[in-house]
Design a protein around this motif. Structure first.
Motif, PDB file in Angstrom:
ATOM      1  N   ILE A  16      56.365  46.047  42.465  1.00  0.00           N
ATOM      2  CA  ILE A  16      55.261  45.393  43.163  1.00  0.00           C
ATOM      3  C   ILE A  16      55.445  43.883  43.114  1.00  0.00           C
ATOM      4  N   ALA A  17      55.862  43.369  41.976  1.00  0.00           N
ATOM      5  CA  ALA A  17      56.096  41.930  41.844  1.00  0.00           C
ATOM      6  C   ALA A  17      57.213  41.481  42.776  1.00  0.00           C
ATOM      7  N   GLU A  18      58.256  42.315  42.920  1.00  0.00           N
ATOM      8  CA  GLU A  18      59.367  41.963  43.812  1.00  0.00           C
ATOM      9  C   GLU A  18      58.941  41.965  45.270  1.00  0.00           C
ATOM     10  N   MET A  19      58.015  42.834  45.655  1.00  0.00           N
ATOM     11  CA  MET A  19      57.602  42.894  47.054  1.00  0.00           C
ATOM     12  C   MET A  19      57.000  41.566  47.499  1.00  0.00           C
ATOM     13  N   TRP A  20      56.284  40.879  46.618  1.00  0.00           N
ATOM     14  CA  TRP A  20      55.724  39.578  46.973  1.00  0.00           C
ATOM     15  C   TRP A  20      56.839  38.623  47.327  1.00  0.00           C
ATOM     16  N   ASP A  21      57.916  38.629  46.539  1.00  0.00           N
ATOM     17  CA  ASP A  21      59.038  37.733  46.812  1.00  0.00           C
ATOM     18  C   ASP A  21      59.689  38.043  48.155  1.00  0.00           C
ATOM     19  N   ALA A  22      59.741  39.307  48.519  1.00  0.00           N
ATOM     20  CA  ALA A  22      60.407  39.693  49.758  1.00  0.00           C
ATOM     21  C   ALA A  22      59.652  39.195  50.987  1.00  0.00           C
ATOM     22  N   GLU A  23      58.366  38.909  50.842  1.00  0.00           N
ATOM     23  CA  GLU A  23      57.572  38.456  51.972  1.00  0.00           C
ATOM     24  C   GLU A  23      57.770  36.973  52.276  1.00  0.00           C
ATOM     25  N   ASP A  28      62.297  29.534  52.404  1.00  0.00           N
ATOM     26  CA  ASP A  28      61.704  29.373  51.078  1.00  0.00           C
ATOM     27  C   ASP A  28      62.664  29.862  50.000  1.00  0.00           C
ATOM     28  N   PHE A  29      63.356  30.933  50.294  1.00  0.00           N
ATOM     29  CA  PHE A  29      64.354  31.469  49.365  1.00  0.00           C
ATOM     30  C   PHE A  29      65.458  30.425  49.135  1.00  0.00           C
ATOM     31  N   VAL A  30      65.878  29.790  50.204  1.00  0.00           N
ATOM     32  CA  VAL A  30      66.935  28.775  50.117  1.00  0.00           C
ATOM     33  C   VAL A  30      66.470  27.568  49.319  1.00  0.00           C
ATOM     34  N   CYS A  31      65.250  27.136  49.527  1.00  0.00           N
ATOM     35  CA  CYS A  31      64.770  25.865  48.973  1.00  0.00           C
ATOM     36  C   CYS A  31      64.117  25.967  47.602  1.00  0.00           C
ATOM     37  N   ASP A  32      63.824  27.139  47.127  1.00  0.00           N
ATOM     38  CA  ASP A  32      63.110  27.280  45.865  1.00  0.00           C
ATOM     39  C   ASP A  32      63.948  28.066  44.856  1.00  0.00           C
ATOM     40  N   ARG A  36      64.280  32.200  43.619  1.00  0.00           N
ATOM     41  CA  ARG A  36      65.526  32.976  43.583  1.00  0.00           C
ATOM     42  C   ARG A  36      65.752  33.567  42.201  1.00  0.00           C
ATOM     43  N   ARG A  37      65.506  32.783  41.182  1.00  0.00           N
ATOM     44  CA  ARG A  37      65.663  33.293  39.807  1.00  0.00           C
ATOM     45  C   ARG A  37      64.695  34.434  39.534  1.00  0.00           C
ATOM     46  N   ALA A  38      63.459  34.290  39.986  1.00  0.00           N
ATOM     47  CA  ALA A  38      62.460  35.336  39.761  1.00  0.00           C
ATOM     48  C   ALA A  38      62.820  36.620  40.511  1.00  0.00           C
ATOM     49  N   MET A  39      63.439  36.470  41.652  1.00  0.00           N
ATOM     50  CA  MET A  39      63.814  37.640  42.452  1.00  0.00           C
ATOM     51  C   MET A  39      64.978  38.400  41.833  1.00  0.00           C
ATOM     52  N   ASN A  40      65.809  37.733  41.058  1.00  0.00           N
ATOM     53  CA  ASN A  40      66.942  38.372  40.406  1.00  0.00           C
ATOM     54  C   ASN A  40      66.433  39.095  39.159  1.00  0.00           C
ATOM     55  N   THR A  41      66.213  40.377  39.299  1.00  0.00           N
ATOM     56  CA  THR A  41      65.628  41.176  38.219  1.00  0.00           C
ATOM     57  C   THR A  41      66.665  42.055  37.526  1.00  0.00           C
ATOM     58  N   VAL A  42      67.921  41.670  37.589  1.00  0.00           N
ATOM     59  CA  VAL A  42      68.971  42.482  36.978  1.00  0.00           C
ATOM     60  C   VAL A  42      68.734  42.628  35.473  1.00  0.00           C
ATOM     61  N   ALA A  43      68.339  41.569  34.795  1.00  0.00           N
ATOM     62  CA  ALA A  43      68.114  41.655  33.343  1.00  0.00           C
ATOM     63  C   ALA A  43      67.040  42.700  33.020  1.00  0.00           C
ATOM     64  N   GLU A  44      65.970  42.726  33.798  1.00  0.00           N
ATOM     65  CA  GLU A  44      64.914  43.708  33.573  1.00  0.00           C
ATOM     66  C   GLU A  44      65.429  45.125  33.843  1.00  0.00           C
ATOM     67  N   SER A 159      74.679  41.588  39.821  1.00  0.00           N
ATOM     68  CA  SER A 159      74.309  40.274  39.299  1.00  0.00           C
ATOM     69  C   SER A 159      75.324  39.209  39.696  1.00  0.00           C
ATOM     70  N   ARG A 160      76.604  39.540  39.612  1.00  0.00           N
ATOM     71  CA  ARG A 160      77.653  38.580  39.984  1.00  0.00           C
ATOM     72  C   ARG A 160      77.598  38.242  41.466  1.00  0.00           C
ATOM     73  N   LEU A 161      77.260  39.206  42.312  1.00  0.00           N
ATOM     74  CA  LEU A 161      77.128  38.944  43.748  1.00  0.00           C
ATOM     75  C   LEU A 161      75.977  37.961  43.997  1.00  0.00           C
ATOM     76  N   ILE A 162      74.877  38.160  43.292  1.00  0.00           N
ATOM     77  CA  ILE A 162      73.702  37.296  43.457  1.00  0.00           C
ATOM     78  C   ILE A 162      73.982  35.887  42.942  1.00  0.00           C
ATOM     79  N   THR A 163      74.546  35.795  41.750  1.00  0.00           N
ATOM     80  CA  THR A 163      74.746  34.485  41.123  1.00  0.00           C
ATOM     81  C   THR A 163      76.030  33.802  41.575  1.00  0.00           C
ATOM     82  N   GLY A 164      76.877  34.531  42.277  1.00  0.00           N
ATOM     83  CA  GLY A 164      78.118  33.964  42.785  1.00  0.00           C
ATOM     84  C   GLY A 164      78.023  33.638  44.264  1.00  0.00           C
TER      85      GLY A 164
END
Length: 180
Positions: A16-23, A28-32, A36-44, A159-164
């Motif tokens: 549910i938390a991720e769905m907010w980010d997708a909207e 905004d994704f590029v500039c914030d 982007r860090r919050a959207m990367n939920t690989v650790a969770e 994770s590597r695709l996202i952070t790379g």
């Protein structure tokens, strides 16, 4: 049973938390960077994987995204080509996760696979709606994908695709951001 319910509840809350980010708008994704860090939920998802004992080894192999980058080759690509490469990599991973999820039993593993699929689709949505200059390029992989049945390897590659590659593309688009 309580552990499974707790795991499913935690995964649902995170989805549910991720769905907010997708909207958010792609710009905004590029500039914030924090978004982007919050959207990367690989650790969770890696933490949740520790609870899903039945998911350590997947029922079938998943093709991994192309994560290696030759810097000179990458820098010589257009933004459209970079996006195409990343979209193709996310697509390969998404298809593999969908196939494994279709074979999985309901429960913790199915919930985690669904969450991963949802997360990948969020990135695909943003990338496909990102306005770039130049002609649209068809998604093309920059490698021959390898496969694995290890969920931890799938998450590491994701994770590597996202952070790379994805982060490199976003950084190259920073000139679109207006700093106030």
């Amino acid at each position: 049973m309580a552990l499974s319910t707790t795991c499913s509840g935690l995964l649902l809350l995170c989805m549910i938390a991720e769905m907010w980010d997708a909207e958010a708008r792609p710009v905004d994704f590029v500039c914030d960077r924090e978004s982007r860090r919050a959207m990367n939920t690989v650790a969770e998802m890696e933490t949740a994987l520790g609870v899903c004992d039945d998911l350590a080894t997947l029922s079938s192999p998943v093709q991994l995204p192309c994560i290696k980058v030759h810097k000179a080759s990458w820098e010589s690509k257009s933004q459209q080509e970079k996006r195409g490469d990343i979209v193709a990599s996310f697509g390969v991973l998404s298809n593999g996760v969908k196939a494994v999820r279709a074979l999985s039993q309901p429960g913790c593993s199915s919930s985690l696979l669904q969450r991963l699929e949802h997360s990948i689709n969020n990135y695909l949505h943003i990338l496909t709606h990102l306005e770039l200059n130049g002609p649209v390029e068809s998604p093309v992989l920059s490698c021959v994908p390898s496969s694995t049945q290890s969920m931890s390897t799938v998450l590491w590659s994701y994770s590597r695709l996202i952070t790379g590659k994805l982060e490199w593309l976003v950084v190259s688009l920073a000139d679109r951001c207006t700093h106030q």
